[in-house]
Design a protein around this motif. Structure first.
Motif, mmCIF file in Angstrom:
data_model
loop_
_atom_site.group_PDB
_atom_site.id
_atom_site.type_symbol
_atom_site.label_atom_id
_atom_site.label_comp_id
_atom_site.label_asym_id
_atom_site.label_seq_id
_atom_site.Cartn_x
_atom_site.Cartn_y
_atom_site.Cartn_z
ATOM 1 N N PHE A 96 62.927 20.745 41.042
ATOM 2 C CA PHE A 96 63.461 20.492 42.369
ATOM 3 C C PHE A 96 62.446 20.797 43.479
ATOM 4 O O PHE A 96 62.801 21.215 44.564
ATOM 5 C CB PHE A 96 64.735 21.323 42.580
ATOM 6 N N GLY A 97 61.190 20.596 43.193
ATOM 7 C CA GLY A 97 60.200 20.622 44.254
ATOM 8 C C GLY A 97 59.423 21.905 44.397
ATOM 9 O O GLY A 97 58.638 22.059 45.314
ATOM 10 N N GLY A 98 59.632 22.897 43.518
ATOM 11 C CA GLY A 98 58.936 24.164 43.660
ATOM 12 C C GLY A 98 57.471 24.068 43.320
ATOM 13 O O GLY A 98 56.657 24.792 43.851
ATOM 14 N N GLY A 99 57.117 23.206 42.368
ATOM 15 C CA GLY A 99 55.707 23.014 42.055
ATOM 16 C C GLY A 99 55.276 23.686 40.783
ATOM 17 O O GLY A 99 54.603 23.109 39.975
ATOM 18 N N GLY A 100 55.659 24.943 40.546
ATOM 19 C CA GLY A 100 55.301 25.599 39.284
ATOM 20 C C GLY A 100 54.150 26.558 39.440
ATOM 21 O O GLY A 100 53.295 26.434 40.309
ATOM 22 N N GLY A 101 54.149 27.590 38.587
ATOM 23 C CA GLY A 101 53.023 28.514 38.530
ATOM 24 C C GLY A 101 52.966 29.500 39.667
ATOM 25 O O GLY A 101 52.018 30.234 39.794
ATOM 26 N N GLY A 102 53.976 29.523 40.579
ATOM 27 C CA GLY A 102 53.963 30.459 41.685
ATOM 28 C C GLY A 102 52.928 30.155 42.727
ATOM 29 O O GLY A 102 52.508 31.036 43.457
ATOM 30 N N ARG A 103 52.489 28.896 42.845
ATOM 31 C CA ARG A 103 51.435 28.560 43.799
ATOM 32 C C ARG A 103 51.961 27.730 44.963
ATOM 33 O O ARG A 103 51.271 26.918 45.530
ATOM 34 C CB ARG A 103 50.324 27.790 43.100
ATOM 35 N N ARG A 104 53.217 27.889 45.296
ATOM 36 C CA ARG A 104 53.777 27.115 46.392
ATOM 37 C C ARG A 104 53.142 27.505 47.711
ATOM 38 O O ARG A 104 52.841 28.672 47.955
ATOM 39 C CB ARG A 104 55.300 27.321 46.456
ATOM 40 N N ASP A 105 53.007 26.542 48.587
ATOM 41 C CA ASP A 105 52.462 26.784 49.916
ATOM 42 C C ASP A 105 53.464 27.600 50.706
ATOM 43 O O ASP A 105 54.585 27.147 50.952
ATOM 44 C CB ASP A 105 52.200 25.443 50.613
ATOM 45 N N PRO A 106 53.084 28.829 51.134
ATOM 46 C CA PRO A 106 54.052 29.667 51.846
ATOM 47 C C PRO A 106 54.431 29.110 53.207
ATOM 48 O O PRO A 106 55.414 29.534 53.807
ATOM 49 C CB PRO A 106 53.313 31.012 51.988
ATOM 50 N N ASN A 107 53.646 28.179 53.719
ATOM 51 C CA ASN A 107 53.922 27.608 55.035
ATOM 52 C C ASN A 107 54.586 26.233 54.955
ATOM 53 O O ASN A 107 54.793 25.577 55.971
ATOM 54 C CB ASN A 107 52.615 27.490 55.828
ATOM 55 N N ALA A 108 54.910 25.789 53.737
ATOM 56 C CA ALA A 108 55.540 24.480 53.581
ATOM 57 C C ALA A 108 56.997 24.541 54.038
ATOM 58 O O ALA A 108 57.648 25.579 53.953
ATOM 59 C CB ALA A 108 55.475 24.038 52.124
ATOM 60 N N PRO A 109 57.552 23.423 54.537
ATOM 61 C CA PRO A 109 58.969 23.397 54.932
ATOM 62 C C PRO A 109 59.862 23.716 53.739
ATOM 63 O O PRO A 109 59.578 23.321 52.609
ATOM 64 C CB PRO A 109 59.174 21.945 55.396
ATOM 65 N N ASN A 187 49.313 42.054 52.269
ATOM 66 C CA ASN A 187 49.236 42.190 53.729
ATOM 67 C C ASN A 187 50.349 41.416 54.435
ATOM 68 O O ASN A 187 51.020 41.924 55.329
ATOM 69 C CB ASN A 187 47.875 41.711 54.227
ATOM 70 N N CYS A 188 50.590 40.157 53.995
ATOM 71 C CA CYS A 188 51.606 39.318 54.648
ATOM 72 C C CYS A 188 52.836 39.118 53.770
ATOM 73 O O CYS A 188 53.762 38.393 54.162
ATOM 74 C CB CYS A 188 51.023 37.959 55.015
ATOM 75 N N HIS A 189 52.834 39.743 52.574
ATOM 76 C CA HIS A 189 53.950 39.653 51.636
ATOM 77 C C HIS A 189 54.260 38.211 51.238
ATOM 78 O O HIS A 189 55.424 37.832 51.072
ATOM 79 C CB HIS A 189 55.196 40.317 52.216
ATOM 80 N N GLY A 190 53.221 37.416 51.119
ATOM 81 C CA GLY A 190 53.376 36.050 50.653
ATOM 82 C C GLY A 190 53.668 35.029 51.731
ATOM 83 O O GLY A 190 53.756 33.839 51.446
ATOM 84 N N ALA A 191 53.791 35.474 52.993
ATOM 85 C CA ALA A 191 54.120 34.531 54.079
ATOM 86 C C ALA A 191 52.918 33.709 54.514
ATOM 87 O O ALA A 191 53.062 32.601 55.029
ATOM 88 C CB ALA A 191 54.687 35.288 55.274
ATOM 89 N N GLY A 192 51.738 34.240 54.334
ATOM 90 C CA GLY A 192 50.530 33.535 54.769
ATOM 91 C C GLY A 192 50.206 33.735 56.238
ATOM 92 O O GLY A 192 49.140 33.344 56.702
ATOM 93 N N LYS A 193 51.134 34.356 56.982
ATOM 94 C CA LYS A 193 50.928 34.601 58.409
ATOM 95 C C LYS A 193 51.368 36.009 58.776
ATOM 96 O O LYS A 193 52.211 36.607 58.104
ATOM 97 C CB LYS A 193 51.693 33.581 59.248
ATOM 98 N N ILE A 194 50.826 36.505 59.846
ATOM 99 C CA ILE A 194 51.167 37.822 60.371
ATOM 100 C C ILE A 194 51.744 37.645 61.769
ATOM 101 O O ILE A 194 51.147 36.941 62.620
ATOM 102 C CB ILE A 194 49.944 38.749 60.433
ATOM 103 N N ILE A 195 52.899 38.255 62.018
ATOM 104 C CA ILE A 195 53.511 38.206 63.346
ATOM 105 C C ILE A 195 53.287 39.559 64.011
ATOM 106 O O ILE A 195 53.883 40.565 63.636
ATOM 107 C CB ILE A 195 55.019 37.902 63.252
ATOM 108 N N LYS A 196 52.415 39.570 65.008
ATOM 109 C CA LYS A 196 52.098 40.834 65.678
ATOM 110 C C LYS A 196 53.168 41.208 66.702
ATOM 111 O O LYS A 196 53.506 42.383 66.862
ATOM 112 C CB LYS A 196 50.727 40.727 66.346
#
Length: 377
Positions: A96-109, A187-196
């Motif tokens: 269902f679109g996850g991709g596999g292997g735990g390599r999904r783009d954390p910033n993808a919709p 550092n970002c817990h998988g989010a790929g971004k930091i919100i200061k």
């Protein structure tokens, strides 16, 4: 490790198989052996074997090491059978679109979750349909930060540790070579971004809980357990992803007089002894009106009569079901001498009415239910 099957053999591919060939083979076999689908006793073991083979052959570094050294002890850093990550859920990520292997783009919709709401309606509301408004709690995109999670005037910054990938690579030297393991960025817990500077409304989550009013149209003819799907009325998506759906599950209250079976309606009507013996024409309540029903002489208790087209509108199609009327002969329990004489002569009084007052408890309940149906209760 000698009891392990060759990974290429497990997936049914050759050693020159491409990444796409390996992924296709994995999807096919994982779908075949997934424990939620295959109830065989060895299905879970086979699924794990397939998953292990895919985890190794889908990773370029692990595949290269496997091609050179074969099976090795997973405790030496290879991952192996104990490294299943998300376990059985991974296969659904792939389908269902996850991709596999735990390599999904954390910033993808990401699509929002579906919601379920149970609605209880009256018997006749299920028959004729209704339009109503419901209020549901759901998570929606924060209006203040438009889902970014950052304070207005600021924006999230790319994580400097993982450079926006949401993953860190941990290098480990083993006797068999240099191994690279991937895990969620610390550092970002998988989010790929930091919100200061976090949004004061959603506190950095990008979502808020709201009570949402939704107009719902219940179609005529729905029955107990029916589901109505409202597309896009579920939880809000993240990073621009679509909202989930809302599923409304219908529960129908029983009726005092009518019973339903698919598109047909059933009811029980009392008859006096005289009416059953001599015949009569009586009024029957239906879902929409009162109709006349001719009772032939000599009618026996338990006889059914059909009122064509007086049932439930067909949910998918044209026309309506029927109404089936079961008659129950009420035996009098208290007779005058005159009535006894008349019965002995097989003559009816001719004035008996369905609104009489029988003394038997069951018969009283039948009369009371019929009275309510006439009143439209």
């Amino acid at each position: 490790m000698a009891d392990k099957r060759d990974y290429y053999e497990v997936l049914g591919v050759g050693k020159d198989a491409s990444d796409d060939d390996i992924k296709k083979a994995y999807r096919k076999m994982a779908r075949q052996y997934h424990p939620d689908v295959n109830k065989a006793a060895d299905a879970e073991a086979k699924f794990k074997e397939v998953k292990e083979a895919y985890d190794v052959l889908s990773d370029a570094g692990k595949r290269d090491t496997y091609d050179r050294h074969g099976h090795i002890d997973p405790n030496q850093g290879f991952g192996g059978a104990g490294d299943f990550g998300g376990g059985f859920g991974d296969i659904f990520d792939m389908f269902f679109g996850g991709g596999g292997g735990g390599r999904r783009d954390p910033n993808a919709p990401q699509r929002g979750n579906d919601l379920q709401y149970t609605m209880t309606i009256e018997f006749k509301e299920a028959v004729f349909g209704k339009e109503t408004e419901i209020t549901i709690p759901r998570t929606e995109t924060c209006d203040t930060c438009v889902g970014s999670g950052a304070k207005p005037g600021t924006k999230p910054e790319t994580c400097t540790v993982c450079r926006g990938t949401g993953q860190q690579e941990v290098v480990q030297n083993t006797p068999f070579g240099r191994m690279v393991n991937r895990r969620a960025c610390s550092n970002c817990h998988g989010a790929g971004k930091i919100i200061k500077e976090k949004c004061g409304t959603c506190h950095g989550s990008g979502k808020v809980k709201k009570q949402r009013k939704i107009n719902v149209k219940i179609p005529a003819g729905v029955d107990e357990g029916a589901q109505i799907r409202l597309s896009g009325e579920g939880e809000g998506g993240t990073r621009g992803g679509p909202s989930g759906d809302l599923y409304i599950v219908i529960r129908v209250k029983p009726h005092d007089f009518f019973e339903r079976e698919n598109d047909d309606i059933y009811c029980e009507v009392p008859l006096t002894f005289a009416q059953a013996a001599l015949g009569d024409e009586i009024e029957i309540p239906t879902l929409t009106e009162k109709v006349k029903l001719k009772i032939p002489s000599g009618t026996q208790t338990g006889t059914y009569f059909r009122l064509k087209g007086k049932g439930v509108p067909r949910l998918r199609g044209y026309g309506q079901g029927d109404q089936h009327v079961k008659v129950t002969v009420v035996t009098p329990t208290s007779l005058t001498e005159e009535q006894k004489d008349l019965l002995r002569q097989f003559a009816g009084v001719g004035t008996a009415s369905v609104s009489g007052e029988p003394q038997h408890e069951h018969h009283e309940s039948i009369f009371e239910k019929m009275k309510k149906a006439f009143r439209g209760d």
